[in-house]
Design an enzyme around this catalytic site. Structure first.
Site, mmCIF file in Angstrom:
data_model
loop_
_atom_site.group_PDB
_atom_site.id
_atom_site.type_symbol
_atom_site.label_atom_id
_atom_site.label_comp_id
_atom_site.label_asym_id
_atom_site.label_seq_id
_atom_site.Cartn_x
_atom_site.Cartn_y
_atom_site.Cartn_z
ATOM 1 C CB THR A 151 -0.918 0.024 1.236
ATOM 2 O OG1 THR A 151 -1.674 -1.178 1.273
ATOM 3 C CG2 THR A 151 -1.859 1.214 1.179
ATOM 4 C CE LYS A 176 -5.141 -0.939 1.560
ATOM 5 N NZ LYS A 176 -5.403 -2.248 2.132
ATOM 6 C CE LYS A 188 1.900 1.953 4.808
ATOM 7 N NZ LYS A 188 1.457 1.062 3.754
HETATM 8 N N1 NAP Z 1 -1.128 -6.499 7.568
HETATM 9 C C1 NAP Z 1 -2.305 -6.230 6.967
HETATM 10 O O1 NAP Z 1 -3.381 -6.584 7.484
HETATM 11 C C2 NAP Z 1 -2.315 -5.510 5.627
HETATM 12 C C3 NAP Z 1 -3.508 -5.486 4.905
HETATM 13 C C4 NAP Z 1 -3.540 -4.848 3.674
HETATM 14 C C5 NAP Z 1 -2.402 -4.213 3.201
HETATM 15 N N2 NAP Z 1 -1.246 -4.221 3.937
HETATM 16 C C6 NAP Z 1 -0.067 -3.536 3.375
HETATM 17 O O2 NAP Z 1 0.836 -4.519 2.887
HETATM 18 C C7 NAP Z 1 2.186 -4.058 3.072
HETATM 19 C C8 NAP Z 1 2.946 -5.075 3.920
HETATM 20 O O3 NAP Z 1 2.270 -5.202 5.149
HETATM 21 P P1 NAP Z 1 2.674 -6.349 6.213
HETATM 22 O O4 NAP Z 1 1.610 -6.339 7.245
HETATM 23 O O5 NAP Z 1 3.027 -7.605 5.507
HETATM 24 O O6 NAP Z 1 3.995 -5.676 6.831
HETATM 25 P P2 NAP Z 1 5.154 -6.350 7.688
HETATM 26 O O7 NAP Z 1 4.711 -7.612 8.344
HETATM 27 O O8 NAP Z 1 5.730 -5.273 8.541
HETATM 28 O O9 NAP Z 1 6.245 -6.761 6.573
HETATM 29 C C9 NAP Z 1 6.915 -5.809 5.811
HETATM 30 C C10 NAP Z 1 7.844 -6.532 4.865
HETATM 31 O O10 NAP Z 1 8.551 -5.580 4.086
HETATM 32 C C11 NAP Z 1 9.953 -5.745 4.268
HETATM 33 N N3 NAP Z 1 10.596 -4.436 4.205
HETATM 34 C C12 NAP Z 1 10.193 -3.298 4.810
HETATM 35 N N4 NAP Z 1 11.026 -2.287 4.509
HETATM 36 C C13 NAP Z 1 11.992 -2.800 3.710
HETATM 37 C C14 NAP Z 1 13.123 -2.258 3.070
HETATM 38 N N5 NAP Z 1 13.437 -0.957 3.194
HETATM 39 N N6 NAP Z 1 13.892 -3.083 2.332
HETATM 40 C C15 NAP Z 1 13.562 -4.391 2.208
HETATM 41 N N7 NAP Z 1 12.484 -4.970 2.763
HETATM 42 C C16 NAP Z 1 11.718 -4.183 3.519
HETATM 43 C C17 NAP Z 1 10.095 -6.388 5.630
HETATM 44 O O11 NAP Z 1 11.348 -7.034 5.743
HETATM 45 P P3 NAP Z 1 11.936 -7.451 7.192
HETATM 46 O O12 NAP Z 1 11.358 -8.794 7.491
HETATM 47 O O13 NAP Z 1 13.405 -7.473 7.014
HETATM 48 O O14 NAP Z 1 11.494 -6.382 8.166
HETATM 49 C C18 NAP Z 1 8.921 -7.357 5.587
HETATM 50 O O15 NAP Z 1 9.210 -8.481 4.790
HETATM 51 C C19 NAP Z 1 2.094 -2.662 3.714
HETATM 52 O O16 NAP Z 1 2.173 -1.694 2.712
HETATM 53 C C20 NAP Z 1 0.711 -2.692 4.372
HETATM 54 O O17 NAP Z 1 0.179 -1.370 4.496
HETATM 55 C C21 NAP Z 1 -1.175 -4.876 5.133
#
Ligand code: NAP
Length: 290
Positions: free
Chosen positions: A97, A172, A240
């Site tokens: 997102t 979104k 965010k």
């Molecule tokens: N969680 C939800 O319910 C949900 C629902 C809809 C949409 N989203 C969206 O989907 C996206 C991911 O969400 P999530 O919940 O999966 O987040 P998350 O669990 O915090 O995972 C983030 C991922 O991105 C990687 N990452 C972050 N910054 C990075 C960088 N600078 N370089 C390389 N890798 C990086 C992290 O690696 P590390 O493991 O090394 O930290 C991890 O694999 C976000 O944009 C969020 O807004 C989430």
């Protein structure tokens, strides 16, 4: 079956990449913290690479699901970025997102490298990702979309092309505007029921069969009543998303008074130490103040 790279094995990416492997696609994953890639390989059949560039080499599709605009730039650009490894004709599908602007910016760079680019943020949360039931809203060229759709289908129940690059992210934003006001309304309703001495559970059971029904009501009322928030979609992520869409609204002139207010309420929740709490924690703020 396709050769696919998946970059970002977080709460969402880990199971999404797993669904691709389970469908029989040839998957190579990359995660910044290598331990998570190892955990993924312990659970699913596939390769892991030490950089996004190496993961992307030979892939027809490269999926990304990282945190925000800057995270996305850092996994796609530069000598170790995915773009450097992708072959002409391959397609980048971004599930982060992020802003519509970063999607447009990256699509221009992709086109210069003869790559396709689709912005494809998702809705449905952790459970949707784990159950392969996400909603995916896509922006980009129809030809790239037609090729990517059967691959995205591994973890989706609804996929829709919304228009040119950036349209997925704009859709979104529409989703998050709905959720912000809705969760605050639900929090106020539950808080009122409790202050009025009603059985909150019974109140939700009866009104959930009427016009107040919603996904948030069905899936969140019990944990909101119990004051449990250590799961789900984090307040930090929601802030965010709200900051991205409020910025977009400043540009396009849309009036979002309730959304702007809810954004401030979420900053109060962060100040209470709830940055990682689920977005339904707006009720905790009301309880603290009553
Ligand atoms: N969680 C939800 O319910 C949900 C629902 C809809 C949409 N989203 C969206 O989907 C996206 C991911 O969400 P999530 O919940 O999966 O987040 P998350 O669990 O915090 O995972 C983030 C991922 O991105 C990687 N990452 C972050 N910054 C990075 C960088 N600078 N370089 C390389 N890798 C990086 C992290 O690696 P590390 O493991 O090394 O930290 C991890 O694999 C976000 O944009 C969020 O807004 C989430």
């Amino acid at each position: 079956m396709a050769k696919v790279a998946f970059i970002g094995l977080g709460v969402m990416g880990f199971p999404m990449a797993g669904h691709l492997a389970c469908e029989g696609h040839e998957v190579c994953v990359y995660n910044r913290t290598p331990g998570k890639a190892q955990l993924w390989q312990d659970e699913f059949a596939g390769e892991a690479a030490p950089t996004p560039r190496e993961a992307a080499q030979g892939a027809e599709f490269v999926m990304t699901c990282v945190g925000n605009d800057d995270d996305l730039r850092s996994v796609l650009l530069g000598p170790d970025g995915a773009f450097a490894g992708m072959a002409p004709g391959s397609v980048l599908v971004d599930h982060t997102t992020a802003s519509a602007n970063v999607a447009r910016e990256l699509a221009v760079i992709a086109a210069e490298c003869e790559l396709g680019f689709l912005d494809a943020p998702v809705s449905g949360g952790q459970a949707g990702a784990e159950n392969g039931m996400l909603t995916v809203m896509v922006g980009g060229d129809e030809s790239f979309y037609r090729r990517a759709e059967p691959v995205i289908d591994a973890y989706a129940k609804m996929i829709k092309l919304m228009g040119p690059v950036g349209s997925g992210q704009l859709t979104k934003m529409v989703n998050q505007i709905c959720i912000g006001g809705l969760v605050q309304g639900l929090a106020e309703a539950l808080h009122f029921a409790q202050c009025a001495g009603l059985d909150g559970q019974a109140a939700m059971e009866v009104i959930s069969k009427g016009a107040a029904q919603s996904w948030q009501l069905e899936n969140r009322h019990q944990t909101m009543l119990a004051g449990k928030f250590d799961f789900g979609f984090a307040v930090d992520w929601m802030r965010k998303d709200l900051s991205i869409l409020l910025e977009e609204a400043r540009r396009n002139g849309a009036q979002l008074p309730v959304t702007a207010l809810v954004d401030q309420f979420y900053s109060d929740v962060q100040a209470m130490g709830g940055g990682r709490w689920d977005t339904s924690s707006l009720i905790a703020r009301l309880k603290q103040r009553s």
